[in-house]
Design an enzyme around this catalytic site. Structure first.
Site, PDB file in Angstrom:
ATOM      1  N   TRP A  60       4.529   8.308  -5.025  1.00 27.50           N
ATOM      2  CA  TRP A  60       4.478   6.897  -5.428  1.00 27.50           C
ATOM      3  C   TRP A  60       5.659   6.095  -4.873  1.00 27.50           C
ATOM      4  O   TRP A  60       6.421   5.467  -5.605  1.00 27.50           O
ATOM      5  CB  TRP A  60       4.440   6.791  -6.945  1.00 27.50           C
ATOM      6  N   GLY A  90       9.236   2.618   8.617  1.00 29.43           N
ATOM      7  CA  GLY A  90       8.653   2.732   7.279  1.00 29.43           C
ATOM      8  C   GLY A  90       9.688   2.517   6.192  1.00 29.43           C
ATOM      9  O   GLY A  90      10.874   2.286   6.455  1.00 29.43           O
ATOM     10  N   GLN A  91       9.224   2.606   4.944  1.00 29.63           N
ATOM     11  CA  GLN A  91      10.088   2.321   3.801  1.00 29.63           C
ATOM     12  C   GLN A  91      11.256   3.294   3.689  1.00 29.63           C
ATOM     13  O   GLN A  91      12.410   2.893   3.535  1.00 29.63           O
ATOM     14  CB  GLN A  91       9.257   2.344   2.503  1.00 29.63           C
ATOM     15  N   LYS A 105      -0.055  17.646   5.114  1.00 26.82           N
ATOM     16  CA  LYS A 105       1.348  17.717   4.685  1.00 26.82           C
ATOM     17  C   LYS A 105       1.712  19.147   4.268  1.00 26.82           C
ATOM     18  O   LYS A 105       2.828  19.616   4.521  1.00 26.82           O
ATOM     19  CB  LYS A 105       1.622  16.735   3.538  1.00 26.82           C
ATOM     20  N   TYR A 126      -5.193  14.350   3.735  1.00 27.31           N
ATOM     21  CA  TYR A 126      -3.783  13.995   3.911  1.00 27.31           C
ATOM     22  C   TYR A 126      -2.895  15.078   3.292  1.00 27.31           C
ATOM     23  O   TYR A 126      -1.937  15.553   3.909  1.00 27.31           O
ATOM     24  CB  TYR A 126      -3.504  12.634   3.276  1.00 27.31           C
ATOM     25  N   TYR A 133       1.514  10.199   8.955  1.00 30.07           N
ATOM     26  CA  TYR A 133       0.274   9.442   8.827  1.00 30.07           C
ATOM     27  C   TYR A 133      -0.015   9.404   7.336  1.00 30.07           C
ATOM     28  O   TYR A 133      -0.340  10.424   6.733  1.00 30.07           O
ATOM     29  CB  TYR A 133      -0.838  10.160   9.590  1.00 30.07           C
TER      30      TYR A 133
END
Length: 283
Positions: free
Chosen positions: A149, A10-11, A129, A125, A61
């Site tokens: 973001w 991922g990023q 978390k 979601y 996720y």
């Protein structure tokens, strides 16, 4: 220092591994194909064999809308996966850093949320978390870093979407009544690597400095990339999604400062850096 990073594909995970290597740490990045964090036995074996000094848990996720229907998978990854990692981190004596989200808050009001404010998730979601946060705090001394973001080179994000739309549209409609802060993974990775070297445990908010709406973010993207695209500002009600989005994603970051950590650059400067990197990548 030997550090295991989940979510390497991922990023954020990608940039954390890169930043760690720049600091000459022994970095081990894993994606879901390398390690299924939902299977406790696999997690235990992998981590016990590796015996890292720290685990930075970026995997999650994150398909917010899909999570409303695919609740079982979302729970397994975000809650059970986090529990498995936190427990084995405690077992091997590794430091633990859990990446969380602004979605743990209800998004009401206009005041930035403090680290100590009441958490009231408004979508599934966000709930998972939040549950992950609770498990981590009950299991061991840890770092919890809430972000919002997110954008980075290694993956899909809002900036890439806007640039793609600019290729075939003279006008795009973007929501203007959701306010928050973009978070550049390159900047965040530096902070995370700094943080993991300390024992200043607790909950932190870490985003780039300044606030904007998604529409303002889009306008700045088009301005900096010299795209002649007009942004039509629309309310959230005109852009319905399966998962409710918080209107207020502003996060107060005083705890970073109080604990001697450097706050991230302004989001406009982060955008400039990202676009430069993107152009370099294209060439």
């Amino acid at each position: 220092m030997k550090i295991l990073v989940t979510g390497y594909t991922g990023q954020l995970g990608y940039d954390v591994v890169k930043e760690g290597r720049r600091n000459n740490f022994e970095m081990y990045g894993v994606g879901s194909k390398d390690l299924d964090i939902t299977v406790q036995q696999k997690v235990n074996k992998y981590v016990e064999d590796l015996n890292p000094d720290a685990i930075i848990h970026c995997a999650a996720y994150t398909a917010v809308d899909k999570a409303e229907d695919d609740r079982e998978t979302c729970w397994k990854v975000n809650v059970e996966g986090t529990k498995n990692l936190a427990e084995v981190a405690k077992k091997v004596g590794a430091k633990f850093l859990y990446v969380s989200t602004d979605y743990v808050f209800d998004g009401k009001g206009e005041t930035p949320f403090k680290e100590t404010d009441q958490t009231t998730p408004i979508n599934y979601y966000g709930l998972t978390k939040y549950e992950g946060e609770e498990i981590v705090q009950k299991t061991l001394d840890s770092f919890i870093v809430r972000i919002s973001w997110v954008f980075g080179l290694n993956g899909k994000n809002f900036i890439r979407t806007m640039l793609r739309l600019a290729d075939s549209n003279k006008e795009v409609s973007v929501v203007g009544d959701q306010i928050g802060s973009p978070t550049y993974t390159y900047d965040l990775a530096k902070l995370i690597i700094d943080m993991i070297q300390t024992e200043k445990y607790g909950i932190y908010h870490a985003t780039n400095e300044g606030f904007c709406s998604w529409a303002q973010f889009a306008q700045e993207i088009f301005k900096q990339s010299n795209k002649g695209v007009k942004v039509k500002v629309i309310p959230t009600i005109d852009f319905p999604t399966p998962a409710v989005r918080p209107k207020n994603s502003r996060l107060a970051k005083t705890k970073l400062q109080d604990n001697g950590f450097t706050r991230l650059p302004k989001w406009q400067d982060a955008l400039t850096h990202f676009l430069n990197e993107l152009n370099h990548e294209v060439k």
